[in-house]
Motif scaffolding. Structure first.
Motif, short mmCIF file in Angstrom:
data_model
loop_
_atom_site.label_atom_id
_atom_site.label_comp_id
_atom_site.label_asym_id
_atom_site.label_seq_id
_atom_site.Cartn_x
_atom_site.Cartn_y
_atom_site.Cartn_z
N VAL A 1 -14.99 -64.09 -79.52
CA VAL A 1 -15.65 -62.82 -79.82
C VAL A 1 -16.56 -62.42 -78.66
CG1 VAL A 1 -17.31 -61.67 -81.34
CG2 VAL A 1 -15.50 -63.10 -82.31
N GLY A 2 -17.24 -63.39 -78.08
CA GLY A 2 -18.09 -63.10 -76.94
C GLY A 2 -17.32 -62.61 -75.73
N LEU B 1 -12.75 -58.93 -80.37
CA LEU B 1 -12.89 -58.27 -81.67
C LEU B 1 -12.29 -56.86 -81.66
CD1 LEU B 1 -13.86 -58.21 -84.57
CD2 LEU B 1 -16.16 -57.60 -83.73
N SER B 2 -12.49 -56.14 -80.58
CA SER B 2 -11.98 -54.76 -80.54
C SER B 2 -10.46 -54.72 -80.69
CB SER B 2 -12.39 -54.08 -79.22
OG SER B 2 -11.83 -54.77 -78.11
N VAL C 1 -15.17 -63.15 -88.61
CA VAL C 1 -16.35 -62.72 -87.85
C VAL C 1 -17.51 -62.43 -88.79
CG1 VAL C 1 -17.26 -60.92 -86.33
CG2 VAL C 1 -14.96 -61.83 -85.94
N MET D 1 -20.07 -65.66 -87.84
CA MET D 1 -20.88 -65.56 -86.63
C MET D 1 -22.33 -65.98 -86.90
SD MET D 1 -19.00 -64.76 -84.06
CE MET D 1 -20.13 -64.15 -82.79
N ASP E 1 -24.77 -62.24 -87.27
CA ASP E 1 -24.47 -61.17 -86.32
C ASP E 1 -23.13 -60.48 -86.60
OD1 ASP E 1 -26.79 -61.49 -84.92
OD2 ASP E 1 -25.92 -62.78 -83.35
N LYS F 1 -23.00 -56.63 -87.62
CA LYS F 1 -23.41 -55.74 -86.53
C LYS F 1 -22.31 -55.62 -85.48
CE LYS F 1 -26.53 -53.07 -84.76
NZ LYS F 1 -26.94 -51.84 -85.47
N LEU F 2 -21.69 -56.76 -85.17
CA LEU F 2 -20.61 -56.73 -84.18
C LEU F 2 -19.43 -55.89 -84.66
CD1 LEU F 2 -20.65 -60.51 -83.14
CD2 LEU F 2 -21.34 -58.57 -81.72
N ILE G 1 -20.36 -52.20 -84.41
CA ILE G 1 -20.33 -51.71 -83.03
C ILE G 1 -18.92 -51.32 -82.61
CG2 ILE G 1 -20.62 -52.42 -80.62
CD1 ILE G 1 -23.03 -54.10 -81.55
N GLU G 2 -17.92 -52.07 -83.11
CA GLU G 2 -16.52 -51.80 -82.77
C GLU G 2 -15.87 -50.80 -83.72
OE1 GLU G 2 -15.23 -52.74 -80.09
OE2 GLU G 2 -16.63 -54.31 -79.45
#
Length: 517
Positions: A434-435, A439-440, A464, A468, A472, A475-476, A479-480
């Motif tokens: 993921v880092g 994820l996208s 995820v 996570m 997190d 939120k991740l 964002i995507e």
């Protein structure tokens, strides 16, 4: 993949490497492989332009490659069939020479164009005449020319291929040991074209006993003959019924011949033999077991690592994929030692980096099955150079490749679990991937119209959201634009996907989401 009949809270691991899912998929591969490749028609049916014998008597003259006006060819073909009819009736001095000359002229006309005048030959009554010319006791020149004509007729349209039905028993009979090699090989070529037409004709050929003599033709070290026989056999056993594949592998000496040819043969012959392995490993559990118990795996890995021939790499890679998908012991052999581990992974990475999409897709499929195995198998991929290549493909490759790549990356993040509950996380892998921006790519799959891909994307988003650190995940995903992607399923017709998406939104993005901020 989860069974579509299971409710969303009873999802299986991202993908199973063995068992019904993988076995069903490799059978589908075997049946539909021709539809996926540009050269499908070349593999299924082949026009004979150059004779099987090196003798100049049987070779195609230089002017045979010149295209003629189709109408002219048709008129000439009708005339040639009429001439053949006359020579068959003639019993006087030089009768054999007259027949061979007439056959050779018809063969030339059927070999000259990219679109041979097969329809004209059939309407003029060529098949009964050619069957007469195949009668036992006829000279080899006559048998060869007649079989050559039938080969190119069989390379035509489906109804033209079916016109060979009266000739099939004699073509099969001439595969026998009493026939000369050129005659037997030409008859094998004709039968290969017939078998390539479809299931109905394959079953007829099998009932007439075509498989055993073709199998015997694979046993010697005679390149051209073995190559033609192997191609014909791959058409004959391609399924979907597994019985022919099982019968072939049980023929005396066939397994040893397959191994010998894969080990020593040039790439053209090895390619034809590898396609036999594709269908054996996809269709027959008996054949799969026998192949695994031999040293075939080592040879396939060596070919995969050393060859740059796309024609050879495709069947070798698919054979390895079938064997990995169908047998856990095979996977352990390939990825856990015996000198194959490093070569195998490196060869798969080579295919991932190829310019050819079919190699990328097949290599990703093989890796996804390895990644669905043990922790050791997952770690082997995770620590290799495959991961950065996979991450790049997830964002840049065509859709079908991205879906296969997503299976690999998703399986790297879950540990084998008992039962049908939620898979256990491998947190280190999940956080790292993921880092690194994967994820996208999974969110994009959720937005796709492909339900299998959408399910895969939702499964990864659940990992995820759940796993996570520091909570997190939501939120991740936000964002995507993952919330918007999931909300598309609010009224989706697929109940399983609808429930999966709605449960994730309700659980992680309910009325309390974002209050702390």
């Amino acid at each position: 993949m989860a069974d579509e009949n299971l409710p969303s809270h009873r999802r299986d691991s991202i993908k199973s490497s063995v068992g019904n899912v993988a076995a069903h998929r490799r059978r589908q591969h075997a049946v539909t492989v021709g539809k996926e490749r540009r050269e499908a028609l070349v593999r299924t049916k082949r026009l004979c332009r150059v004779g099987v014998s090196g003798d100049a008597v049987f070779s195609l003259d230089n002017d045979m490659m010149i295209d003629e006006e189709q109408s002219v060819l048709e008129v000439q073909t009708i005339s040639a069939v009429e001439e053949l009819k006359i020579t068959i009736s003639y019993q006087g001095k030089g009768a054999v020479l007259k027949r061979v000359t007439a056959l050779r002229e018809l063969r030339r006309l059927l070999s000259r164009s990219e679109f041979p005048p097969v329809e004209a030959a059939l309407k003029a009554g060529a098949i009964p005449l050619l069957v007469q010319c195949l009668s036992f006791g006829s000279p080899d020149e006559q048998l060869l020319e007649a079989a050559w004509c039938l080969t190119n007729i069989a390379a035509g349209k489906p109804e033209e291929t079916k016109a060979l039905l009266p000739a099939l028993p004699l073509l099969v009979a001439h595969l026998g040991e009493k026939s000369s090699l050129p005659v037997a090989e030409q008859c094998a070529w004709a039968l290969g074209n017939v078998a390539g037409e479809g299931k109905e004709l394959r079953e007829i050929l099998l009932s007439q006993g075509a498989l055993p003599p073709l199998a015997r033709m694979m046993l010697p070290n005679k390149g051209s003959t073995v190559r033609t026989a192997a191609w014909a056999l791959s058409n004959l056993i391609k399924g979907p019924d597994p019985r022919a594949a099982t019968e072939l592998i049980k023929c005396d000496g066939v397994l040893d011949a397959i191994i010998r040819h894969l080990k020593k043969a040039d790439e053209d012959l090895a390619t034809e033999v590898a396609w036999i392995v594709v269908y054996l490993s996809a269709l027959s559990n008996v054949a799969t077991s026998m192949l695994v118990e031999s040293n075939l795996l080592q040879l396939l890995v060596e070919r995969l690592a050393s060859s740059n021939s796309l024609q050879l790499l495709i069947p070798v890679l698919r054979s390895l994929g079938n064997l990995v998908a169908g047998d856990a012991h095979t996977m352990n052999f390939l990825v856990a030692g015996h000198g194959t581990k490093d070569n195998f992974i490196a060869a798969l990475i080579k295919c991932l980096k190829s310019e050819h999409r079919v190699l990328k897709k097949e290599a990703a499929w093989v890796l996804s099955n390895i990644a669905a195995g043990s922790i050791e198998h997952k770690q082997l991929i995770y620590s290799s150079e495959a991961v950065p290549v996979l991450l790049r493909l997830l964002s840049t490759a065509p859709f079908d490749i991205r879906k296969e790549v997503a299976y690999v990356l998703g399986n790297l993040c879950v540990a084998p679990s008992e039962g049908t509950g939620r898979p256990n996380l491998i947190l280190e892998h999940l956080v790292s991937l993921v880092g690194r921006g994967c994820l996208s790519g999974f969110v994009d799959l959720v937005r796709s119209a492909d339900t299998e891909a959408a399910r895969l994307g939702l499964q990864f988003m659940e990992l995820v959201l759940r796993g996570m650190p520091n909570n997190d995940g939501p939120k991740l995903v936000e964002i995507e634009d993952g919330i918007d992607a999931m909300e598309r399923f609010q009224f989706h017709e697929n109940e399983d996907l609808r429930n999966m998406a709605n449960e994730l939104v309700d659980k992680y993005f309910g009325v309390d989401y974002g209050i702390d901020e």
